[in-house]
Enzyme design. Structure first.
Site, short mmCIF file in Angstrom:
data_model
loop_
_atom_site.label_atom_id
_atom_site.label_comp_id
_atom_site.label_asym_id
_atom_site.label_seq_id
_atom_site.Cartn_x
_atom_site.Cartn_y
_atom_site.Cartn_z
N ASN A 6 0.85 -1.19 0.00
CA ASN A 6 0.00 0.00 0.00
C ASN A 6 0.90 1.25 0.00
OD1 ASN A 6 -1.51 2.23 0.97
ND2 ASN A 6 -3.11 0.81 1.61
N HIS A 9 1.10 6.06 1.78
CA HIS A 9 1.90 6.90 2.68
C HIS A 9 2.99 7.69 1.97
CE1 HIS A 9 -0.05 6.09 6.42
NE2 HIS A 9 -0.13 4.82 6.07
N HIS A 42 -5.57 3.65 -1.76
CA HIS A 42 -6.90 3.99 -1.24
C HIS A 42 -7.24 5.39 -1.71
CE1 HIS A 42 -9.64 4.20 2.61
NE2 HIS A 42 -10.30 4.50 1.50
N ARG A 44 -9.41 8.04 -1.07
CA ARG A 44 -10.38 8.42 -0.04
C ARG A 44 -11.29 9.53 -0.56
NH1 ARG A 44 -9.18 6.77 5.39
NH2 ARG A 44 -10.83 8.25 5.91
N ARG A 48 -7.20 12.84 0.88
CA ARG A 48 -6.15 13.37 1.77
C ARG A 48 -4.74 12.91 1.40
NH1 ARG A 48 -7.34 10.01 7.27
NH2 ARG A 48 -9.36 11.01 7.06
N GLU A 69 -8.71 0.60 -3.17
CA GLU A 69 -9.65 0.60 -2.06
C GLU A 69 -10.53 1.83 -2.16
OE1 GLU A 69 -7.29 0.83 1.43
OE2 GLU A 69 -6.29 -1.06 1.08
N THR A 100 -8.47 3.36 8.16
CA THR A 100 -9.69 2.55 8.15
C THR A 100 -9.86 1.82 9.49
OG1 THR A 100 -9.14 2.17 5.86
CG2 THR A 100 -10.99 0.94 6.73
N GLU A 150 -10.99 -9.43 2.29
CA GLU A 150 -9.77 -9.06 3.01
C GLU A 150 -10.15 -8.94 4.48
OE1 GLU A 150 -7.39 -5.88 1.41
OE2 GLU A 150 -6.42 -5.53 3.35
N HIS A 213 -4.05 -4.62 7.62
CA HIS A 213 -4.23 -3.49 8.54
C HIS A 213 -3.39 -3.66 9.80
CE1 HIS A 213 -5.80 -0.02 10.58
NE2 HIS A 213 -6.27 0.36 9.41
N1 PXP Z 1 -5.90 -3.08 3.74
C1 PXP Z 1 -6.89 -2.14 3.81
C2 PXP Z 1 -8.25 -2.50 3.31
C3 PXP Z 1 -6.64 -0.85 4.33
O1 PXP Z 1 -7.62 0.05 4.39
C4 PXP Z 1 -5.32 -0.55 4.74
C5 PXP Z 1 -5.01 0.83 5.24
O2 PXP Z 1 -5.12 1.73 4.19
C6 PXP Z 1 -4.34 -1.54 4.63
C7 PXP Z 1 -4.66 -2.80 4.14
C8 PXP Z 1 -2.91 -1.30 5.01
O3 PXP Z 1 -2.86 -1.03 6.39
P1 PXP Z 1 -1.48 -0.57 7.02
O4 PXP Z 1 -1.12 0.75 6.41
O5 PXP Z 1 -1.81 -0.45 8.48
O6 PXP Z 1 -0.47 -1.62 6.72
#
Ligand code: PXP
Length: 259
Positions: A6, A9, A42, A44, A48, A69, A100, A150, A213
């Site tokens: 992901n 960030h 994601h 959003r 953001r 996402e 999330t 997921e 997550h």
């Molecule tokens: N999976 C989903 C559905 C999420 O919403 C997120 C956070 O955006 C993640 C995975 C990744 O989570 P993390 O950044 O805590 O590894």
């Protein structure tokens, strides 16, 4: 075990200055080179971090499948249909949340998701539902004919953090869990058992099972032990580690723990 990285960030860092650098697009070839299997972003509602333009460029240029996402509102679904990622993962979204929190209630939102699933199917976009690890959510996901679920690993990750890391900087949602260490160990065990049971049930029903997550280089090992989970989506911990060792090394270190 497949790994989706992901990359939101990277855009979070860019938005801290509201300039063009660092560009999440630059991560694509590095993620591929590092041996990961998927790019996860994601989009959003409040934009953001990832913006529409990022999503479009990432989907157009990614050498790996892109998992988008998004929330279950009409605007986001229309956007997803326009962007045509490989997969859409439906997630719950609250504007005030830091990230999330909790899975999507696919029982309460069943009718809305039926409509979305039909649209995505027509567009040949894979569907995944980000759900809490419980039987009712797995059954509803199966009834919705999704290809993927997921499982939300947040509860497990939060309890793990309370037990093994500095409490003051763990996510605020876990402060509601005012438990002593013994109870926390029980809770950790329960959280893992819930993930394991939900994975097994989903697998038996023919669903492909991903999880994510709050997973990091420490807590991921027990999740790896649940054999029905075939994919993890990890963001925060990999991007955080990449500040010190570079993105390629950070991803390779995670893959080293998974395979
Ligand atoms: N999976 C989903 C559905 C999420 O919403 C997120 C956070 O955006 C993640 C995975 C990744 O989570 P993390 O950044 O805590 O590894």
């Amino acid at each position: 075990m497949l790994l989706g990285v992901n990359i939101d960030h990277i855009a979070v860092l860019r938005e801290a200055r509201k300039i063009n650098d660092p560009d999440p697009l630059d991560a694509l070839s590095i993620v591929k080179r590092s041996g990961a299997d998927q790019i996860t972003i994601h989009l959003r509602e409040d934009r953001r971090h990832i913006h529409d333009e990022d999503a479009q460029k990432i989907i157009e240029n990614s050498p790996l499948p892109v998992n988008l996402e998004c929330a279950i509102n009409e605007e986001m679904i229309e956007k997803a249909l326009f962007l045509r990622p490989h997969r859409v993962t439906l997630v719950p979204e609250k504007r005030e949340e830091v990230t999330t929190e909790g899975g999507l209630d696919v029982v309460k939102n069943f009718d809305t998701i039926v409509m979305i699933a039909q649209k995505l199917k027509r567009a040949q976009i894979e569907l995944s539902l980000f759900i809490d690890p419980n039987s009712a959510m797995v059954d509803a996901s199966h009834a919705l004919k999704t290809q993927w679920i997921e499982l939300h690993t947040g509860m497990y990750a939060n309890v793990y953090a309370m037990l093994f890391t500095n409490l003051s900087r763990t996510h605020h949602s876990i402060k509601t869990l005012e438990l002593n260490r013994e109870s926390l160990h029980v809770k950790l065990h329960e959280a893992l058992a819930e993930l394991s049971m939900a994975s097994k049930k989903a697998h038996l029903l023919g669903l492909k099972v991903a999880a994510g997550h709050g997973l990091n280089y420490h807590n991921v090992t027990a999740i790896k032990g649940i054999e029905e989970i075939v994919e993890l989506n990890i963001g925060q911990s990999i991007i955080a580690r990449s500040v010190f060792v570079g993105l390629e090394n950070a991803i390779k270190e995670m893959i080293g723990l998974l395979r």
